[in-house]
Design a protein around this motif. Structure first.
Motif, mmCIF file in Angstrom:
data_model
loop_
_atom_site.group_PDB
_atom_site.id
_atom_site.type_symbol
_atom_site.label_atom_id
_atom_site.label_comp_id
_atom_site.label_asym_id
_atom_site.label_seq_id
_atom_site.Cartn_x
_atom_site.Cartn_y
_atom_site.Cartn_z
ATOM 1 N N GLY A 247 0.433 -1.428 -0.059
ATOM 2 C CA GLY A 247 0.106 -0.174 -0.296
ATOM 3 C C GLY A 247 0.954 1.145 0.141
ATOM 4 O O GLY A 247 0.159 2.449 0.397
ATOM 5 N N SER A 252 -0.140 1.816 -4.735
ATOM 6 C CA SER A 252 -1.307 2.952 -4.562
ATOM 7 C C SER A 252 -1.542 3.775 -5.507
ATOM 8 O O SER A 252 -2.793 3.977 -6.096
ATOM 9 C CB SER A 252 -1.948 3.719 -3.170
ATOM 10 N N LYS A 255 -2.176 2.889 -9.404
ATOM 11 C CA LYS A 255 -4.026 2.036 -9.494
ATOM 12 C C LYS A 255 -4.311 3.334 -9.523
ATOM 13 O O LYS A 255 -5.474 3.485 -10.363
ATOM 14 C CB LYS A 255 -3.081 1.687 -8.444
ATOM 15 N N GLU A 256 -4.245 4.635 -8.283
ATOM 16 C CA GLU A 256 -5.630 5.413 -7.907
ATOM 17 C C GLU A 256 -5.592 6.436 -9.674
ATOM 18 O O GLU A 256 -6.356 6.550 -10.602
ATOM 19 C CB GLU A 256 -5.326 6.278 -7.719
#
Length: 268
Positions: A247, A252, A255-256
């Motif tokens: 994470g 993260s 991906k976002e």
């Protein structure tokens, strides 16, 4: 258009040396330019001098009544730049203390327009270097850059800590739209934001390049604003946030950003 960003804190001794060179360099480039200065709570004549300079050059002043630090100054400057630029414009960020010679701006702009989203003025490119830096400070700087290169590897980059950079306005606008107020998230941790911007831009696919540059620390007029212990804490904090298992920023944010681009119908 070229938009120049200058964070300023008690720079009354530096401004008379920097501003004429900056004005001369930008006028010689024969294109529109604008200078944005964030006066970060200066207690000397910085504000008065900036008002005088704005009478004969396109200079806009953002004023903090109290000193908030480099992170918040940079945030306000980049957000304002994103409001006034077109995608093809180039944003230049340099220091106000006369250690960053404006003569390098044309080379930075040229390389940015060759397709590089971020162009660093690098002491470590062939032809680059530094003057007026004692051996201890030079050693610390080398160690800091090695640390950043190991933990935040970026293709095409040797120089991580120099704030003299050019950015394609289109990429800065994308970064601010995507990250919002978290583009410079570690605002209270000294000069950490100088590294954070590079990492955040890398994670959304920025392309990096460098030009050789000689840091003129022998020309520095104002006192150093860096608190080494706070900045070191910032680097450690950022390393943990980037590499934290399951994470961290590495996974993260990527991906976002992919989801964000898909939802906004932007090309990947």
């Amino acid at each position: 258009m070229i938009v120049v960003l200058l964070p300023a804190f008690n720079e009354e001794e530096s401004l008379p040396l920097l501003m004429p060179k900056l004005k001369s360099t930008l006028e010689a480039m024969k294109e529109d330019f604008r200078i944005l200065v964030c006066n970060d709570g200066s207690s000397d004549r910085t504000q008065e001098m900036l008002r005088d300079y704005s009478a004969n050059m396109p200079l806009e002043i953002i004023r903090h009544k109290i000193n908030r630090g480099l992170g918040e100054s940079a945030r306000d400057l980049f957000e304002r730049a994103s409001e006034i630029t077109d995608p093809s414009d180039v944003i230049i960020r340099l220091d106000c203390d006369d250690t960053h010679d404006p003569k390098y701006i044309p080379a930075i702009v040229k390389k940015a327009r060759e397709g590089f989203d971020v162009v660093i003025a690098s002491r470590f490119e062939p032809g680059g270097g530094q003057m007026g830096v004692n051996s201890y400070r030079a050693f610390i700087s080398r160690c800091a850059n090695l640390f950043m290169k190991v933990f935040f590897p970026i293709r095409g980059l040797k120089e991580y800590s120099c704030g003299f950079r050019g950015y394609r306005a289109e990429k800065i606008t994308e970064a601010i739209e995507f990250y919002g107020n978290n583009f410079i998230q570690l605002k209270g941790l000294g000069f950490t934001g100088t590294l954070e911007k590079l990492v955040k831009l890398k994670l959304i696919g920025a392309k990096f390049g460098e030009i050789p540059f000689i840091l003129r620390y022998d020309q520095k007029q104002s006192a150093s604003k860096m608190v080494s212990s706070i900045t070191t804490l910032g680097y450690i904090t950022m390393t943990l946030m980037y590499h934290w298992p399951l994470g961290g920023w590495r996974t993260s944010i990527k991906k976002e950003h992919k989801d964000w681009r898909a939802s906004s119908d932007q090309p990947l």
